[in-house]
Design an enzyme around this catalytic site. Structure first.
Site: not given
Length: 299
Positions: A47, A295
């Site tokens: 992110k 991720s």
């Protein structure tokens, strides 16, 4: 609707390069799978890429205060980016967010507001108006462009890659990776992966339009970072143009993949980050090398 291009991807990558890690591709022994270890980023999640690009653009436009709503990782990323750029930051988190992610956002300087999951978006919007803060959405144009660097790096580091597996929440990561991968080689198959208990993205892909799932359904999965009830509107426009398929995985498969990643490549994956490895282990994929985006590792 303005869509992210290969030029935008290159520009974003140059802007955020001083603040991020170019994460490695780790080979899973005995398999045709390579793991893109985004859990090694400064906030232990991909992110930070999109947040740095988006917050940087807002800072250039004169913003002094940014706000975001998040399940946890986007909040940390926006707080990290705001801290690097000298901006005030507020984040809205659900009351189901792991304490690790809440505490990390505060530790990075964010003012944290905790609300029931269904109130995240409306609270963020109301606070933005009240505080005069600029909203950093996890599927904004600049966020998608920042995330896209992952796809560009995979294509460059693994030239023969045939398939890229990408976790799906609101679709910003999948959109960016797909744009970059297809720009590098249109023959690369890009597949989104979701928990079966939060499969609004697959439902959208099959229906040809965005499908919303009830929050009480998507919050059943252990993958707390993939509980968004609907794909973002801008992310969806990229997905429908560039993504080849959407797969789902079971809760048991997610946990098994977490254990495998720890045992075989020594990487700590949160459930949301392990869904792609779970898909590799449980689905028949096209022949050739496969890259799975891990991720995040905030667990």
């Amino acid at each position: 609707m303005n869509l992210v291009t290969a030029t935008d991807v290159v520009s974003a990558a140059a802007k955020i390069a001083p603040f991020i890690q170019q994460t490695p591709l780790l080979h899973l022994p005995g398999e045709r799978l390579w793991i893109k270890a985004e859990n090694r980023q400064p906030t232990r999640s991909f992110k930070v890429r999109g947040a740095l690009n988006a917050v940087g653009r807002l800072a250039e436009q004169g913003a002094g205060h940014v706000i975001a709503q998040s399940s946890g990782n986007h909040a940390q990323a926006v707080a990290y980016a705001a801290g690097r750029l000298g901006l005030r930051v507020t984040v809205v988190l659900p009351d189901t967010a792991p304490s690790l992610k809440v505490d990390a956002a505060r530790g990075l300087g964010a003012e944290v507001v905790v609300v029931p999951p269904a109130l995240r978006e409306v609270t963020c919007t109301a606070l933005a108006d009240h505080l005069g803060a600029a909203v950093v959405r996890s599927d904004d144009f600049d966020t998608i462009a920042g995330h896209a660097g992952i796809g560009a790096e995979i294509a460059a580091e693994l030239p023969g890659v045939a398939t890229i597996l990408v976790p799906v929440c609101n679709g910003g990561l999948l959109a960016g990776v797909a744009v970059a991968a297809k720009a590098a080689n249109p023959a690369i198959t890009v597949i989104g992966v979701e928990p079966a208990l939060a499969a609004d993205g697959q439902a959208s892909f099959r229906a040809g339009h965005r499908v919303t799932w009830p929050v009480e359904d998507t919050y059943r999965t252990v993958a707390d970072g993939l509980r968004a009830p609907v794909l973002g509107a801008l992310a969806w426009e990229h997905i429908r143009l560039h993504v080849d398929d959407m797969l789902t995985v079971t809760e048991d498969a997610i946990v098994a993949a977490m254990d495998l990643l720890s045992a075989k490549v020594g990487e700590r994956a949160e459930p949301s980050g392990a869904v792609t490895t779970a898909a590799y282990l449980t689905h028949d994929l096209p022949p050739g090398p496969v890259a799975a985006v891990l991720s995040g590792g905030n667990i």
